[in-house]
Motif scaffolding. Structure first.
Motif, PDB file in Angstrom:
ATOM      1  N   LEU A  75       0.834  -1.207   0.000  1.00 47.26           N
ATOM      2  CA  LEU A  75       0.000   0.000   0.000  1.00 47.26           C
ATOM      3  C   LEU A  75       0.871   1.260   0.000  1.00 47.26           C
ATOM      4  CD1 LEU A  75      -2.844  -0.995   2.494  1.00 47.26           C
ATOM      5  CD2 LEU A  75      -2.965  -0.832  -0.004  1.00 47.26           C
ATOM      6  N   ALA A  76       1.998   1.196   0.711  1.00 48.60           N
ATOM      7  CA  ALA A  76       2.914   2.344   0.699  1.00 48.60           C
ATOM      8  C   ALA A  76       3.495   2.552  -0.702  1.00 48.60           C
ATOM      9  CB  ALA A  76       4.034   2.121   1.711  1.00 48.60           C
ATOM     10  N   LEU A  77       3.859   1.455  -1.388  1.00 49.77           N
ATOM     11  CA  LEU A  77       4.330   1.561  -2.765  1.00 49.77           C
ATOM     12  C   LEU A  77       3.260   2.162  -3.660  1.00 49.77           C
ATOM     13  CD1 LEU A  77       6.205  -1.833  -3.379  1.00 49.77           C
ATOM     14  CD2 LEU A  77       7.210   0.437  -3.121  1.00 49.77           C
ATOM     15  N   LEU A  78       2.046   1.683  -3.499  1.00 52.36           N
ATOM     16  CA  LEU A  78       0.938   2.185  -4.306  1.00 52.36           C
ATOM     17  C   LEU A  78       0.740   3.681  -4.099  1.00 52.36           C
ATOM     18  CD1 LEU A  78      -1.449   1.443  -6.192  1.00 52.36           C
ATOM     19  CD2 LEU A  78      -2.795   1.004  -4.130  1.00 52.36           C
ATOM     20  N   ALA A  79       0.785   4.104  -2.836  1.00 53.02           N
ATOM     21  CA  ALA A  79       0.607   5.524  -2.530  1.00 53.02           C
ATOM     22  C   ALA A  79       1.745   6.362  -3.099  1.00 53.02           C
ATOM     23  CB  ALA A  79       0.511   5.723  -1.019  1.00 53.02           C
ATOM     24  N   GLY A  80       2.982   5.842  -3.005  1.00 52.11           N
ATOM     25  CA  GLY A  80       4.128   6.588  -3.527  1.00 52.11           C
ATOM     26  C   GLY A  80       4.072   6.770  -5.030  1.00 52.11           C
ATOM     27  N   VAL A  81       3.773   5.688  -5.741  1.00 51.05           N
ATOM     28  CA  VAL A  81       3.684   5.792  -7.205  1.00 51.05           C
ATOM     29  C   VAL A  81       2.509   6.678  -7.609  1.00 51.05           C
ATOM     30  CG1 VAL A  81       3.410   4.494  -9.339  1.00 51.05           C
ATOM     31  CG2 VAL A  81       4.779   3.544  -7.493  1.00 51.05           C
ATOM     32  N   ALA A  82       1.406   6.589  -6.880  1.00 56.24           N
ATOM     33  CA  ALA A  82       0.246   7.431  -7.187  1.00 56.24           C
ATOM     34  C   ALA A  82       0.590   8.911  -7.043  1.00 56.24           C
ATOM     35  CB  ALA A  82      -0.922   7.062  -6.271  1.00 56.24           C
ATOM     36  N   ALA A 111       1.153 -16.330  -7.172  1.00 58.97           N
ATOM     37  CA  ALA A 111       1.636 -17.698  -6.982  1.00 58.97           C
ATOM     38  C   ALA A 111       1.467 -18.149  -5.536  1.00 58.97           C
ATOM     39  CB  ALA A 111       3.101 -17.790  -7.387  1.00 58.97           C
ATOM     40  N   ALA A 112       1.526 -17.205  -4.593  1.00 59.87           N
ATOM     41  CA  ALA A 112       1.401 -17.544  -3.178  1.00 59.87           C
ATOM     42  C   ALA A 112      -0.040 -17.527  -2.695  1.00 59.87           C
ATOM     43  CB  ALA A 112       2.248 -16.586  -2.347  1.00 59.87           C
ATOM     44  N   GLY A 113      -0.968 -17.202  -3.593  1.00 56.87           N
ATOM     45  CA  GLY A 113      -2.374 -17.163  -3.195  1.00 56.87           C
ATOM     46  C   GLY A 113      -2.739 -15.975  -2.339  1.00 56.87           C
ATOM     47  N   ALA A 114      -2.142 -14.801  -2.640  1.00 60.80           N
ATOM     48  CA  ALA A 114      -2.451 -13.572  -1.902  1.00 60.80           C
ATOM     49  C   ALA A 114      -3.013 -12.543  -2.875  1.00 60.80           C
ATOM     50  CB  ALA A 114      -1.194 -13.044  -1.205  1.00 60.80           C
ATOM     51  N   PRO A 115      -4.296 -12.678  -3.240  1.00 63.55           N
ATOM     52  CA  PRO A 115      -4.868 -11.797  -4.259  1.00 63.55           C
ATOM     53  C   PRO A 115      -4.901 -10.327  -3.856  1.00 63.55           C
ATOM     54  CG  PRO A 115      -6.574 -13.092  -3.179  1.00 63.55           C
ATOM     55  CD  PRO A 115      -5.267 -13.655  -2.737  1.00 63.55           C
ATOM     56  N   GLY A 116      -5.045 -10.032  -2.571  1.00 60.79           N
ATOM     57  CA  GLY A 116      -5.054  -8.631  -2.146  1.00 60.79           C
ATOM     58  C   GLY A 116      -3.718  -7.954  -2.389  1.00 60.79           C
ATOM     59  N   VAL A 117      -2.655  -8.643  -2.022  1.00 61.12           N
ATOM     60  CA  VAL A 117      -1.312  -8.116  -2.256  1.00 61.12           C
ATOM     61  C   VAL A 117      -1.059  -7.967  -3.754  1.00 61.12           C
ATOM     62  CG1 VAL A 117       1.154  -8.578  -2.005  1.00 61.12           C
ATOM     63  CG2 VAL A 117      -0.402  -9.042  -0.106  1.00 61.12           C
ATOM     64  N   ALA A 118      -1.492  -8.981  -4.515  1.00 60.87           N
ATOM     65  CA  ALA A 118      -1.296  -8.932  -5.967  1.00 60.87           C
ATOM     66  C   ALA A 118      -2.030  -7.746  -6.574  1.00 60.87           C
ATOM     67  CB  ALA A 118      -1.778 -10.234  -6.596  1.00 60.87           C
ATOM     68  N   ALA A 119      -3.234  -7.464  -6.107  1.00 62.35           N
ATOM     69  CA  ALA A 119      -4.010  -6.341  -6.646  1.00 62.35           C
ATOM     70  C   ALA A 119      -3.332  -5.004  -6.342  1.00 62.35           C
ATOM     71  CB  ALA A 119      -5.417  -6.363  -6.066  1.00 62.35           C
ATOM     72  N   GLY A 120      -2.830  -4.871  -5.112  1.00 59.36           N
ATOM     73  CA  GLY A 120      -2.151  -3.624  -4.762  1.00 59.36           C
ATOM     74  C   GLY A 120      -0.886  -3.416  -5.577  1.00 59.36           C
ATOM     75  N   ALA A 121      -0.110  -4.492  -5.752  1.00 55.08           N
ATOM     76  CA  ALA A 121       1.124  -4.385  -6.524  1.00 55.08           C
ATOM     77  C   ALA A 121       0.819  -4.108  -7.994  1.00 55.08           C
ATOM     78  CB  ALA A 121       1.942  -5.657  -6.383  1.00 55.08           C
ATOM     79  N   ALA A 122      -0.222  -4.761  -8.515  1.00 56.11           N
ATOM     80  CA  ALA A 122      -0.606  -4.516  -9.906  1.00 56.11           C
ATOM     81  C   ALA A 122      -1.061  -3.073 -10.096  1.00 56.11           C
ATOM     82  CB  ALA A 122      -1.714  -5.482 -10.323  1.00 56.11           C
ATOM     83  N   GLY A 123      -1.737  -2.526  -9.092  1.00 57.01           N
ATOM     84  CA  GLY A 123      -2.140  -1.117  -9.168  1.00 57.01           C
ATOM     85  C   GLY A 123      -0.949  -0.185  -9.225  1.00 57.01           C
ATOM     86  N   ALA A 124       0.072  -0.507  -8.424  1.00 54.73           N
ATOM     87  CA  ALA A 124       1.287   0.318  -8.454  1.00 54.73           C
ATOM     88  C   ALA A 124       1.950   0.243  -9.826  1.00 54.73           C
ATOM     89  CB  ALA A 124       2.249  -0.145  -7.363  1.00 54.73           C
ATOM     90  N   TYR A 125       2.009  -0.962 -10.386  1.00 51.76           N
ATOM     91  CA  TYR A 125       2.592  -1.120 -11.727  1.00 51.76           C
ATOM     92  C   TYR A 125       1.824  -0.294 -12.752  1.00 51.76           C
ATOM     93  CZ  TYR A 125       2.999  -3.250 -16.360  1.00 51.76           C
ATOM     94  OH  TYR A 125       3.118  -3.443 -17.704  1.00 51.76           O
ATOM     95  N   LEU A 126       0.497  -0.376 -12.731  1.00 50.49           N
ATOM     96  CA  LEU A 126      -0.312   0.334 -13.720  1.00 50.49           C
ATOM     97  C   LEU A 126      -0.208   1.851 -13.550  1.00 50.49           C
ATOM     98  CD1 LEU A 126      -3.480  -1.945 -13.791  1.00 50.49           C
ATOM     99  CD2 LEU A 126      -1.691  -1.734 -15.543  1.00 50.49           C
ATOM    100  N   LEU A 127      -0.082   2.312 -12.325  1.00 53.27           N
ATOM    101  CA  LEU A 127       0.099   3.748 -12.110  1.00 53.27           C
ATOM    102  C   LEU A 127       1.453   4.209 -12.645  1.00 53.27           C
ATOM    103  CD1 LEU A 127      -1.417   4.218  -8.548  1.00 53.27           C
ATOM    104  CD2 LEU A 127      -2.181   5.357 -10.652  1.00 53.27           C
ATOM    105  N   GLY A 128       2.476   3.362 -12.493  1.00 54.40           N
ATOM    106  CA  GLY A 128       3.774   3.689 -13.071  1.00 54.40           C
ATOM    107  C   GLY A 128       3.708   3.773 -14.578  1.00 54.40           C
TER     108      GLY A 128
END
Length: 375
Positions: A5-12, A305-322
């Motif tokens: 979430l911190a990564l997401l906020a920073g990239v945003a 791969a680890a079955g953590a969809p919430g983490v994956a969604a947040g990281a994917a959001g950071a990627y898309l914002l970048g």
């Protein structure tokens, strides 16, 4: 999850800053400029540019709206017949003066010394000096538009950044980062208003400066040993009490900086160490860039791969914002954005590698450019 979430906020936040810079603060010279009544000296330093100078010089000769245009060309010790090409293109045009450059004395690098020779030998009546590199091709009204913006903005130095022409995969990965970096991390309006020399940027491919302000700042003699002479000249102008500005020059000029990957690699390697300064600062900046822009897609895959969809969604959001920040930068400066922006994490990783290479070769004193040592 909190780290993601911190990564997401920073990239945003950074992407929002890119949007503000690109949409509100980036200067754009008028497409139909008024005629320039001042004498303008266009200064063209050349070293082994026989293969590239013809389009550049022809574009300079075709400039409109600057009846008192002077073009001063300096052959800086070329061995490939550059001067002969200049004579063939210019013919007997009285606006063109061709000078033979002297070798840089101790304490000088080649580019600042070439620019200093041009500036000191330009027509004394010229009130504006426009520095142009051989790989730049200007639109017919580029000089008039740039001079108009220089005066309208009431600045001493204006850097209208050309549209960078990309042809190879390496070009497409690395070159768009030039505009992206200053649109994302540099507060353009604050840079114009602040007197702090550290808050400065400029591109030497196409650079205009008021002559009186250039002289007051010490000109290129003040940056004689600086590899980033364009940025250092902007800082010198600020130290002398002048103001600077960046502008979108994509409609005014195009620039194909490098022909292939070895040229691009070596071109960035010679100067990235000077961009960041101390190696520790470079390490921190590179680590942050990798964390913000390269890590998110890797974390997305690992989280899925680890079955953590919430983490994956947040990281994917950071990627898309970048990616969105890269798209905004490209569209604001006439660059290519599709599908190149999708590879933004790879671009940042390549930049990190080039930075490390730059410091490594500098430490070993192996940095050279155009056959001359740069450190």
């Amino acid at each position: 999850m909190s780290v993601v979430l911190a990564l997401l906020a920073g990239v945003a936040a950074l992407t929002a800053h890119t949007a503000v810079n690109a949409g509100r603060w980036l200067r754009r010279p008028a497409p139909a400029p008024a005629e320039v009544t001042e004498t303008v000296a266009v200064l063209l330093p050349l070293r082994d540019e026989a293969a590239r100078v013809t389009p550049c010089l022809r574009a300079l000769l075709a400039q409109r709206g600057v009846p008192r245009l002077r073009i001063v060309v300096l052959d800086d010790g070329s061995t490939d017949g550059t001067a002969d090409v200049v004579r063939a293109v210019a013919g007997d045009d009285p606006r063109v003066t061709l000078l033979d450059g002297a070798a840089p004395p101790p304490g000088w690098l080649g580019k600042p010394h070439a620019c200093w020779q041009l500036a000191t030998r330009a027509d004394p009546a010229a009130t504006v000096l426009a520095f142009v590199d051989a790989d730049v091709v200007l639109a017919p009204e580029a000089v008039a538009a740039a001079v108009g913006e220089l005066r309208a903005a009431r600045v001493t130095l204006l850097s209208p950044y050309p549209r960078i022409v990309v042809a190879t995969a390496a070009d497409r990965l690395v070159q768009p980062l030039l505009q992206w970096l200053w649109l994302t991390f540099l507060p353009l309006r604050a840079m114009e208003r602040s007197a702090r020399p550290s808050l400065a940027a400029a591109g030497g491919q196409f650079l205009l400066v008021d002559r009186a302000g250039y002289t007051a700042a010490g000109g290129h003699a003040a940056v004689a040993d600086r590899i980033l002479e364009d940025v250092e000249l902007a800082r010198a102008v600020k130290r002398a009490g002048g103001r600077i500005a960046l502008a979108d020059g994509s409609r005014l000029a195009t620039c194909r900086m490098y022909d292939d990957w070895p040229q691009l690699r070596d071109g960035y390697t010679k100067s990235l160490w000077a961009t960041f300064g101390h190696p520790l600062a470079a390490g921190v900046v590179v680590a942050l860039l990798l964390l913000l822009y390269t890590a998110p897609p890797l974390v997305t895959v690992a989280a899925l791969a680890a079955g953590a969809p919430g983490v994956a969604a947040g990281a994917a959001g950071a990627y898309l914002l970048g990616v969105a920040g890269r798209v905004l930068s490209a569209r604001a400066t006439g660059g290519r954005w599709w599908p190149d922006a999708l590879a933004h994490p790879v671009s940042v990783a390549v930049l990190g590698w080039l930075t490390l290479r730059s410091y490594h070769l500098r430490k070993r004193r192996h940095l050279t450019w155009r056959g001359r040592p740069v450190v």
